[in-house]
Write an enzyme that holds these catalytic residues in place. Structure first.
Site, PDB file in Angstrom:
ATOM      1  N   HIS A 360      27.777  73.911  35.851  1.00  0.00           N
ATOM      2  CA  HIS A 360      28.061  73.495  34.474  1.00  0.00           C
ATOM      3  C   HIS A 360      29.417  72.800  34.329  1.00  0.00           C
ATOM      4  O   HIS A 360      29.909  72.690  33.201  1.00  0.00           O
ATOM      5  CB  HIS A 360      28.027  74.700  33.537  1.00  0.00           C
ATOM      6  N   LYS A 551      33.086  72.987  18.597  1.00  0.00           N
ATOM      7  CA  LYS A 551      32.885  73.362  19.989  1.00  0.00           C
ATOM      8  C   LYS A 551      34.140  74.082  20.471  1.00  0.00           C
ATOM      9  O   LYS A 551      35.169  74.074  19.793  1.00  0.00           O
ATOM     10  CB  LYS A 551      32.568  72.157  20.871  1.00  0.00           C
ATOM     11  N   ARG A 552      34.030  74.695  21.630  1.00  0.00           N
ATOM     12  CA  ARG A 552      35.180  75.354  22.249  1.00  0.00           C
ATOM     13  C   ARG A 552      36.361  74.387  22.299  1.00  0.00           C
ATOM     14  O   ARG A 552      36.200  73.213  22.624  1.00  0.00           O
ATOM     15  CB  ARG A 552      34.770  75.796  23.657  1.00  0.00           C
ATOM     16  N   LYS A 557      37.613  68.105  25.722  1.00  0.00           N
ATOM     17  CA  LYS A 557      36.698  67.847  24.605  1.00  0.00           C
ATOM     18  C   LYS A 557      37.360  66.996  23.520  1.00  0.00           C
ATOM     19  O   LYS A 557      36.699  66.501  22.630  1.00  0.00           O
ATOM     20  CB  LYS A 557      36.186  69.175  24.036  1.00  0.00           C
ATOM     21  N   THR A 659      25.207  70.512  24.253  1.00  0.00           N
ATOM     22  CA  THR A 659      23.950  70.757  23.540  1.00  0.00           C
ATOM     23  C   THR A 659      24.133  70.605  22.032  1.00  0.00           C
ATOM     24  O   THR A 659      23.167  70.366  21.318  1.00  0.00           O
ATOM     25  CB  THR A 659      23.384  72.157  23.850  1.00  0.00           C
ATOM     26  N   LYS A 663      21.593  69.188  18.861  1.00  0.00           N
ATOM     27  CA  LYS A 663      21.310  69.907  17.611  1.00  0.00           C
ATOM     28  C   LYS A 663      21.655  69.048  16.400  1.00  0.00           C
ATOM     29  O   LYS A 663      20.924  69.035  15.402  1.00  0.00           O
ATOM     30  CB  LYS A 663      22.090  71.224  17.583  1.00  0.00           C
TER      31      LYS A 663
END
Length: 823
Positions: A360, A551-552, A557, A659, A663
């Site tokens: 991952h 998100k985290r 990110k 993911t 969504k």
């Protein structure tokens, strides 16, 4: 039986079991019951509806002696289970009728249940989606993880900073789980190993160990329409002795419960801060604890129906969800050799054929490594096995690469310098018959860069399985109005076959359909606006563009890119109040790891910017910033349906898949993003023209770093807007009480080379975001693009992903469970 009659019968059964649980289990009546008593009684009534099917599923697996796959994951982010179980069992009409009879507000009642916060992001939510698909598709499977007493943590925002508090999700108990002490396992640590004198297979005895008990709790995972009901088994750590009475009688009350506390801390908290040696040791013990208990349990189950371990790969598949369960390979070897009497060669062949590994991450620093000193002290037998595996493996490396010493050093399961470390990702590859990435780009980069040498050695083992999400949870459950419109338009087959959403494209030229789609989005935005007001006190305009990044919190990110651009937009609005600009509400949510300084500072920056901008009367009608505290599944269920613009802006080549991007698009949001992770395949399915793509591509990022041709100082000096933003941070503009607070951010961007290329991508990000802002004025075109996104999300169902795992990796066949209808 007609549908109405069936619902009537369901209501009768539910009412009877509800009343019984309320009176005889909760010991309450209508005069002294609490809302939680009502919630727990309804949960037990719903559970009673599927207990027979749960038992039938397990009985069928045993009776037919089917192959089962065991999904081992350090995280399972299930969220709240009440509504999900009701929907999947087809009980919603009956439950709504029952609540009406009982004068209960179901929407309020279902929210009483706690989020099972046993994860911190995509890894845990993916595992939960996979279990839903496994059950729905009738694949024989079981999940294994840890029953963390306090989950990840509850995030509070105090003076703009993240503060971690215990997440007491079990304080009222969990009505969905069932403790099964019959299958308790003993997990060993420490001690010493001695060769068994008469063992011809090289077996060892592991003695003088410190033992911990693993108590299993089973949670039913209900497939859609009650297909199969599989189990998620979570382990809770317990002491072998609860209490030392001798110590207590001597007056040493702390020592009397020392062993109990030492054992139970293993399953206390997900991801304890590992900045200390003690934190690293605890995390290592957590990983072995759940691996050992799980492998012992599945071997026990295998032996009930099979006499020969030659059948192990035909009856058992083990999927390692990232490297956290990598110790599975060593534990399975230990059990096969030391307890079952197999020789090393046979055990190794069976282990490789049984285990498979999902990677991952693309970042080398994120690949888990454990100190050999720690290994030797806590798992001495496993270290011996890993050395032997490495010896055998390096023999193959030597043959393949003609004795190339650098290859041997680079590929060894042990890193020699600066400290000797065991490389768990390498062990996972070598000990498995399959290594898969989770998006096409990710899988190619694994073969090309991160694991290139291993790919050369084992080309047949590497494959791709692009992630997906369950449409039951992330559309049918969380967006009921949209789900109803879809069903009215194309029927309900899409719930099991998401590719049928393609039929929605017939609505592209139907004004009435587009208007209905737009009204549903507006309704969802109004609901979210109310939640934001209640949770943060900030009033936001539902007519503004809801631009969301949830998100985290991590540097790759690039939440920092987002908030820096917010400052840039703010400066433009201040300098040109009449500029053409559709109002925007920028929404953030996510948790930072407790020991991750930079990520926590980014949270503080977001909140400081929000506080300043939201108070500015000249701009706050056009631009607002919100940080939603304690982001979790139940909050995500409100955010995805209400989002207009989905932020998927990681540096290309860093995000394995993502993911959340799926969504959002499934719920009718447009994506602004880089060509990273699954964004690439989304662009292929949807059409890049229906997304807002920006930034360098992965190969361009790699070339820029390799050539060392990028200087963030050049961007700083050449772009006045970017310079102004960074100067505001450096001067303490957003935090005058501590002007130096955000200097580490500026230092990382300018002095340390801007590793994640925020300044490099900034102006292209600006181009894409402003393009989205302008397009929002044309609501017809915007809504049409939203519809095109939704209609082309068929590939991104976790049902498709799981089917590919079953066909290509597990060789697993569906097993139909015969119904035992209630009389």
């Amino acid at each position: 039986m007609t549908k109405a009659t069936e619902v009537t019968e369901q209501v009768k059964r539910l009412r009877k079991t509800y009343d019984n649980h309320l009176r005889y289990n909760r010991v309450k009546d209508e005069y002294n019951m609490t809302p939680f008593d009502q919630y727990a009684s309804l949960a037990m009534a719903v559970r009673t509806e599927f207990i027979d099917r749960w038992l039938s599923t397990m009985e069928t697996y045993y009776r037919e002696d089917v192959k089962r796959v065991y999904y081992l994951s350090f995280e399972f982010l299930l969220g709240r289970l009440m509504e999900n179980n009701i929907i999947n069992m087809g009980l919603m009409p009956a439950v709504e009728q029952l609540c009406k009879e009982l004068n209960i507000d179901f929407n309020s009642l279902k929210d009483i249940g706690e989020d099972a916060g046993l994860g911190n992001g995509g890894l845990g939510r993916l595992a939960a989606c996979f279990l839903d698909s496994l059950a729905t598709l009738d694949y024989p499977a079981m999940g294994y993880g840890i029953r963390y007493e306090y989950g990840i943590f509850r995030q509070e925002i105090v003076d703009g900073f993240q503060k971690e508090e215990p997440d007491t999700w079990l304080k009222n108990g969990n009505p969905w789980e069932v403790a099964t002490p019959k299958y308790m396992q003993t997990v060993k640590f420490g001690g010493r190993v001695v060769p068994l004198p008469h063992a011809k297979n090289g077996a060892f005895a592991w003695i003088d160990t410190d033992d911990v008990l693993a108590l299993p709790y089973d949670t039913p995972i209900v497939g859609y329409e009650g297909s199969s009901i599989i189990s998620l088994r979570l382990w809770s750590a317990k002491p072998t002795s609860e209490f030392n009475l001798d110590q207590f009688n001597k007056g040493d009350y702390i020592a009397a419960v020392d062993a109990k506390n030492e054992a139970e801390k293993i399953s206390k908290v997900l991801y304890p801060n590992d900045n200390s040696y003690e934190g690293k040791e605890l995390r290592f013990k957590q990983q072995y604890f759940f691996v050992s208990a799980s492998v012992q349990d599945l071997i026990r189950r295998f032996k009930k129906s099979n006499d020969s371990f030659e059948l192990l790969p035909e009856k058992v598949g083990i999927q390692l969800n990232d490297t956290h369960p990598a110790l599975t390979i060593l534990e399975l070897m230990r059990l096969l050799i030391d307890q079952e009497g197999l020789n090393f060669e046979t055990a190794w062949e069976l282990t490789q054929k049984t285990c498979a590994y999902t990677n991952h991450t693309l970042m080398p620093e994120a690949l888990e490594k454990w100190s050999v000193v720690l290994f030797e002290r806590l798992l001495p037998r496993h270290l011996i096995l890993m050395y032997e595996i490495n010896r055998v493996f390096l023999r193959d490396v030597t043959l393949k690469f003609h004795g190339d010493q650098q290859k041997i050093i680079d590929m060894s399961l042990f890193e020699e310098r600066p400290e000797k470390m065991a490389r768990m990702a390498y062990l996972s590859i070598v000990g498995s018959h399959s290594t898969n990435g989770v998006a096409a780009l990710h899988s190619e980069l694994l073969k090309k860069d991160l694991f290139h040498d291993f790919y050369q050695l084992y080309p047949g083992r590497f494959n791709n399985k692009t992630n997906g999400v369950t449409p039951r949870k992330w559309l049918l459950h969380c967006n009921p109005k949209l789900a109803s419109l879809i069903t009215k338009t194309i029927g309900d087959g899409w719930v099991r076959d998401l590719s049928l959403l393609k039929g929605l494209e017939t609505g592209l030229q139907k004004p009435a359909f587009l208007e209905e789609l737009s009204l549903i989005k507006k309704h969802n935005k109004q609901l979210l606006a109310e939640i934001i007001k209640n949770d943060t006190g900030i009033r936001v305009d539902p007519n503004s563009i809801f631009d969301v990044q949830i998100k985290r919190i991590h540097e790759y990110k690039r939440q920092l890119l987002n908030i820096l651009h917010v400052i840039l937009m703010y400066n433009r609005l201040k300098q040109n109040p009449d500029m053409e600009f559709n109002p925007m509400t920028i929404i953030f949510g996510g948790k930072a790891a407790p020991g991750y300084f930079n990520a926590k500072l980014i949270i503080k920056l977001i909140n400081s910017v929000a506080e300043y901008i939201n108070r500015d009367p000249e701009t706050n009608e056009k631009l607002k910033v919100v940080f939603i505290p304690n982001y979790r599944i139940s909050v995500a269920e409100r955010l995805f349906p209400a989002t207009d613009l989905s932020e998927q802006i990681s540096t290309a080549g860093t995000e394995a898949s993502g993911t959340g991007n799926m969504k959002f698009a499934m719920n009718g949001a447009l994506t602004i993003g880089t060509m990273d992770g699954a964004n690439v395949e989304m662009a292929e399915e949807i059409g890049a023209e229906h997304m807002f793509i920006f930034g360098l591509k992965a190969d361009e990022v790699a070339a820029l770093r390799e050539n060392q041709s990028y200087s963030p100082w050049d961007v700083y000096h050449e772009n006045a807007e970017i310079k102004e933003v960074l100067d505001m941070l450096a001067s303490g503009f957003f935090n005058p009480e501590n002007k130096n607070l955000f200097e580490p951010i500026v230092y990382t961007l300018l002095q340390k080379g801007d590793y994640y290329l925020l300044l490099q991508d900034m102006m292209d990000y600006d181009r894409a975001r402003m393009e989205a802002n302008r397009l929002y004025s044309d609501q017809k075109t915007w809504t049409q693009k939203c519809l095109i996104n939704m209609a082309n999300m068929g590939k991104f169902s976790s049902d498709r992903t799981i089917h590919e795992y079953a066909e290509d990796i597990w060789n697993l066949k569906p097993v139909h469970i015969a119904r035992k209808d209630k009389k």
